[in-house]
Write a protein that holds these residues in place. Structure first.
Motif, short mmCIF file in Angstrom:
data_model
loop_
_atom_site.label_atom_id
_atom_site.label_comp_id
_atom_site.label_asym_id
_atom_site.label_seq_id
_atom_site.Cartn_x
_atom_site.Cartn_y
_atom_site.Cartn_z
N THR A 97 -26.88 32.92 -33.33
CA THR A 97 -26.14 34.43 -32.71
C THR A 97 -26.08 33.74 -31.32
OG1 THR A 97 -27.63 36.01 -33.68
CG2 THR A 97 -26.90 36.84 -31.65
N ALA A 98 -26.59 32.49 -30.80
CA ALA A 98 -26.04 32.75 -29.41
C ALA A 98 -24.98 31.39 -29.78
CB ALA A 98 -27.19 31.23 -29.08
N ALA A 99 -24.61 30.75 -30.42
CA ALA A 99 -23.78 29.78 -30.90
C ALA A 99 -22.13 30.50 -31.68
CB ALA A 99 -24.25 29.05 -32.29
N SER A 100 -22.54 31.55 -32.28
CA SER A 100 -21.93 32.29 -32.94
C SER A 100 -21.14 33.34 -31.13
CB SER A 100 -21.63 32.97 -33.71
OG SER A 100 -22.41 32.91 -34.81
N ILE A 101 -21.74 33.48 -30.45
CA ILE A 101 -21.71 33.83 -28.76
C ILE A 101 -20.37 33.10 -28.65
CG2 ILE A 101 -21.71 35.11 -26.98
CD1 ILE A 101 -24.58 36.35 -28.42
N PHE A 102 -20.94 31.97 -27.99
CA PHE A 102 -19.75 31.16 -27.14
C PHE A 102 -18.97 31.12 -28.62
CE2 PHE A 102 -18.83 26.88 -27.69
CZ PHE A 102 -17.67 26.85 -26.25
N LEU A 103 -18.93 30.38 -29.28
CA LEU A 103 -17.61 30.67 -30.25
C LEU A 103 -16.48 31.73 -30.09
CD1 LEU A 103 -18.29 28.58 -33.52
CD2 LEU A 103 -17.42 27.76 -31.69
N VAL A 104 -16.70 32.82 -30.18
CA VAL A 104 -15.84 33.98 -30.39
C VAL A 104 -14.87 33.83 -29.02
CG1 VAL A 104 -15.73 36.55 -30.50
CG2 VAL A 104 -16.96 35.10 -32.23
N SER A 105 -16.32 33.90 -27.85
CA SER A 105 -16.20 33.69 -26.59
C SER A 105 -15.07 33.29 -26.11
CB SER A 105 -17.11 34.34 -25.76
OG SER A 105 -17.91 35.47 -25.98
N ARG A 106 -15.41 31.93 -26.35
CA ARG A 106 -14.38 30.93 -25.56
C ARG A 106 -13.21 30.59 -26.58
NH1 ARG A 106 -13.44 29.25 -21.40
NH2 ARG A 106 -15.78 28.94 -20.86
N THR A 107 -13.11 30.87 -27.72
CA THR A 107 -12.16 30.60 -28.40
C THR A 107 -10.67 31.89 -27.95
OG1 THR A 107 -12.86 30.61 -30.43
CG2 THR A 107 -11.05 31.80 -30.80
N ILE A 108 -11.78 33.85 -27.95
CA ILE A 108 -10.55 34.79 -26.84
C ILE A 108 -10.41 34.37 -25.79
CG2 ILE A 108 -10.46 36.76 -25.81
CD1 ILE A 108 -12.43 37.17 -28.65
N SER A 109 -11.03 34.26 -24.81
CA SER A 109 -11.06 33.69 -23.15
C SER A 109 -10.33 32.43 -23.23
CB SER A 109 -12.21 33.17 -22.95
OG SER A 109 -12.84 32.15 -23.10
N SER A 110 -9.81 31.40 -23.62
CA SER A 110 -9.06 29.97 -23.84
C SER A 110 -7.75 30.87 -24.07
CB SER A 110 -10.08 29.21 -25.05
OG SER A 110 -11.25 28.43 -24.60
N ALA A 111 -7.65 31.57 -25.09
CA ALA A 111 -6.20 31.59 -25.92
C ALA A 111 -5.49 32.25 -24.92
CB ALA A 111 -6.85 32.47 -27.22
N PHE A 112 -6.40 33.14 -24.34
CA PHE A 112 -5.88 33.98 -23.18
C PHE A 112 -5.05 33.30 -22.30
CE2 PHE A 112 -5.90 36.86 -19.38
CZ PHE A 112 -5.05 38.31 -19.91
N ARG A 113 -6.19 32.21 -21.86
CA ARG A 113 -5.36 31.01 -20.55
C ARG A 113 -4.00 30.28 -20.69
NH1 ARG A 113 -11.64 31.26 -20.06
NH2 ARG A 113 -12.60 31.31 -18.03
N LEU A 114 -4.86 30.04 -22.25
CA LEU A 114 -3.25 29.32 -22.44
C LEU A 114 -2.41 30.02 -22.64
CD1 LEU A 114 -2.37 26.54 -23.23
CD2 LEU A 114 -2.58 26.70 -25.46
N TYR A 115 -2.35 31.45 -23.14
CA TYR A 115 -1.62 33.05 -23.44
C TYR A 115 -0.46 32.97 -22.24
CZ TYR A 115 0.73 36.74 -24.03
OH TYR A 115 1.79 38.40 -23.41
#
Length: 501
Positions: A122-140
Motif C-alpha cells: 500500500t505504501a509503495a503504491s501510494i508513492f507510485l501513484v503520487s509521484r507519477t501524477i506530480s511528476s507528470a504535472f511538473r513536466l507538463y
C-alpha cells in the motif's frame, strides 16, 4: 531568439547529458549502480544536486509568478519554505538514521518489516501513484512553455513535444540510473542556480539598478510582505498554517518519498547523509529567497515597461507562471533568453530524471523483489529493469496527455492537489510505526484505511469553511495523516513485546 536556435540549443544540451551518461555507464550498469549508485556518492554532490530535484520547473516559473498574483501572495511562500527547513531537520535526525540502520534500498521496506506485506504494498503504491501524477504535472507545466514559445512555430503537436522530452530523459538514465543522476543533476543544478543569478543581473541592469539597489527597491515595493498574521481561521496565508503545512508536507513528500530519499541513501554512511541534508537545507532556503526576489523584480520590470501577464491560450485568463518566460524570451536580450532556457530545461530534466529513476526503483524493489538475496545475481533483472523504466516513461506520457486534455488550469491544479493528498496516509503509517511500538496493526485493513482517509480529508476541506469557519491550506496533510493514524490505532491491538526498528 528564433525557435530554430532554441531547438538547436536543446539538442546540444541533451548531447552533453548523454555524453556524461555514456562515460558513467561504462563503470557500471548493474542494478546496484541504478538503485543506490553503489553507495559511494559524495555527500556534497548529493546536497547540491538535490536542489534541482526539489525545485523543479514549477518552482522556476511559478514561484516568481505568484509574487504578483492578484490574490496578494507576495513573499508569503517564504513562510512555507521556513516550514520546509524544519521538516528537513526532522528528516535528518529521525528518518535518515532509521533508513541507514535498516540498510534500505526502498524506504517502504520499513513498512513491510513493521506492519506487514499489505501495508508495504500500500505504501509503495501510494508513492507510485503520487509521484507519477506530480511528476507528470511538473513536466507538463514546463512543456507547455516550450510548446508555446518554440514548437508551435514548427507546427509540432503537443504530444510529440512531450514524447521527445521523455525520450531524451529516458536515453541518459536507463543504463546507470542514480549513478548517472548524481552527476548530471549536480551539473543541472549549477545551470539552474546560475540562470537565476544571471537573470536577476540583466533585469536589474534594464531597470538601471545595481544588485544592492534592487534589494532596497524590492523592500519598498508592494511585493515584499513575508509574514501574514491576520485572519487565522479564514486566510490560507497565516504564518502558523504555512509553517505547519511546510513542515509536514516536507516530512511526507520528501522524507517518505523514494525519489529524494534514494539520493540520500546513496551516501557512504549516516554521517555523510546528514551533512548532505543540512547543507541542502541551507542552500534550499537561500535559493527560494532569490526566486522570490526575482519574482518581485519581474513585476517591477513589467509595471515599468507595460508588459502584461500573458493569457492562457485555453481559458483566456492571465497566467502568472508565464510572466518569467514572456519577459526572458521576448523583452530582454539574447543572453538572458539563453540563460532562462538553460534554467528551465535544467530544472525540468533534474526533476523528471530523478522521479523516473525513483519510480523504476520502487517498482523493481517493492513489487519485483530485485533487492532480495535470491534475485541479486539474476542477470535478467537488468533487462527487466530497462523495460520497467520504459514503461514508466510511457505512463508519464499518457498522464500528461490526459492533463492537457482538460485545457483548464484549475482542474489540473486540483489533480495536483489530489496527488499531494495521497502522501497523508504515508505520514500516518510512518507516524504510527515510530510512535506506537507496543501495538500490532491489522495488516488486512491498512489498504482500506489509506483509501478512506484522503476521502474524509477532502470532505473536510470542502466543508470546513461552512461548518467551522476555517479554511485549510497545506496543513490539510496533517489532518490526512491523523485520520490514517486514528484508523490504524483503533484497528490494532496491544502486544506485550515492544517492537523496535
Amino acid at each position: 531568439m528564433s525557435s530554430t536556435t532554441i531547438l538547436i540549443f536543446i539538442f546540444v544540451y541533451f548531447g552533453l547529458l548523454l555524453f556524461i551518461s555514456n562515460i558513467i555507464s561504462k563503470k557500471g550498469q548493474d542494478n546496484d549502480s541504478f538503485f543506490k549508485a553503489n553507495k559511494n556518492s559524495k555527500w556534497y554532490l548529493v546536497a547540491f544536486g538535490m536542489i534541482g530535484t526539489a525545485l523543479s520547473g514549477v518552482t522556476f516559473i511559478s514561484v516568481p509568478g505568484e509574487v504578483g498574483s492578484p490574490n496578494g501572495e507576495q513573499f508569503k511562500y517564504f513562510q512555507f519554505v521556513l516550514g520546509n527547513a524544519i521538516g528537513f531537520v526532522i528528516i535528518a535526525k529521525v528518518l535518515l538514521p532509521l533508513y541507514y540502520r535498516m540498510n534500505l534500498t526502498s524506504i517502504y521496506s520499513y513498512i513491510e518489516q513493521r506492519m506487514g506485506v499489505r501495508s508495504y504494498k500500500t505504501a509503495a503504491s501510494i508513492f507510485l501513484v503520487s509521484r507519477t501524477i506530480s511528476s507528470a504535472f511538473r513536466l507538463y507545466l514546463v512543456v507547455i512553455v516550450l510548446q508555446r514559445y518554440v514548437f508551435n512555430d514548427f507546427n509540432i503537436p503537443f504530444p510529440v513535444t512531450v514524447l521527445l522530452a521523455l525520450a531524451l530523459i529516458f536515453l541518459y538514465t536507463f543504463r546507470s540510473g542514480l549513478k548517472t543522476i548524481i552527476i548530471t543533476d549536480t551539473l543541472q543544478t549549477f545551470f539552474l542556480v546560475s540562470s537565476v543569478f544571471i537573470t536577476i543581473y540583466f533585469v536589474c541592469d534594464s531597470l538601471n539598478l545595481t544588485v544592492l539597489e534592487s534589494v532596497s527597491t524590492i523592500q519598498k515595493s508592494n511585493y515584499s510582505k513575508i509574514f501574514f498574521f491576520d485572519d487565522f481561521f479564514t486566510s490560507k496565508y497565516h504564518f502558523v498554517k504555512q509553517i505547519l503545512g511546510g513542515m509536514f508536507v516536507t516530512i511526507a513528500m520528501v522524507g517518505l518519498d523514494q525519489d529524494l530519499m534514494q539520493k540520500n541513501l546513496s551516501c557512504k554512511n549516516i554521517g555523510e547523509a546528514q551533512k548532505n541534508m543540512f547543507t541542502f537545507t541551507g542552500i534550499f532556503v537561500l535559493i527560494n529567497i532569490i526566486f522570490l526576489s526575482l519574482g518581485a523584480l519581474l513585476y517591477i520590470y513589467a509595471d515599468k515597461n507595460g508588459v502584461a501577464i500573458p493569457l492562457d491560450l485555453a481559458t483566456g485568463k492571465p497566467r502568472t507562471d508565464l510572466l518569467f518566460p514572456e519577459i526572458a524570451l521576448n523583452h530582454l536580450s539574447i543572453i538572458p533568453a539563453f540563460v532562462f532556457l538553460l534554467g528551465i530545461i535544467a530544472a525540468t530534466f533534474a526533476t523528471t530524471d530523478s522521479a523516473l529513476t525513483a519510480l523504476t526503483t520502487s517498482f523493481c524493489v517493492d513489487f519485483l523483489g530485485m533487492d532480495k538475496s535470491e534475485n541479486l545475481g539474476n542477470n535478467k533483472n537488468v533487462k527487466t529493469r530497462h523495460w520497467v523504466h520504459f514503461g514508466f516513461s510511457i505512463l508519464l506520457f499518457l498522464v500528461i496527455i490526459v492533463l492537457n486534455s482538460f485545457n483548464d488550469a484549475s482542474v489540473v491544479a486540483l489533480i495536483f492537489r489530489a496527488a499531494s493528498y495521497t502522501y497523508g496516509p504515508l505520514l500516518g503509517l510512518y507516524a504510527f510505526g515510530l510512535l506506537q511500538k507496543s501495538r500490532l496493526v491489522n495488516d488486512k485493513l491498512i489498504p482500506i484505511i489509506c483509501i478512506i482517509s484522503p476521502i474524509l480529508t477532502y470532505f473536510l476541506s470542502e466543508n470546513s469553511a461552512r461548518l467551522f469557519g476555517y479554511t485549510f491550506d497545506n496543513e490539510l496533510i496533517i489532518i490526512n495523516g491523523l485520520f490514517t493514524y486514528i484508523g490504524i490505532y483503533f484497528t490494532s491491538k496491544r502486544t506485550s513485546e515492544r517492537i523496535s526498528f
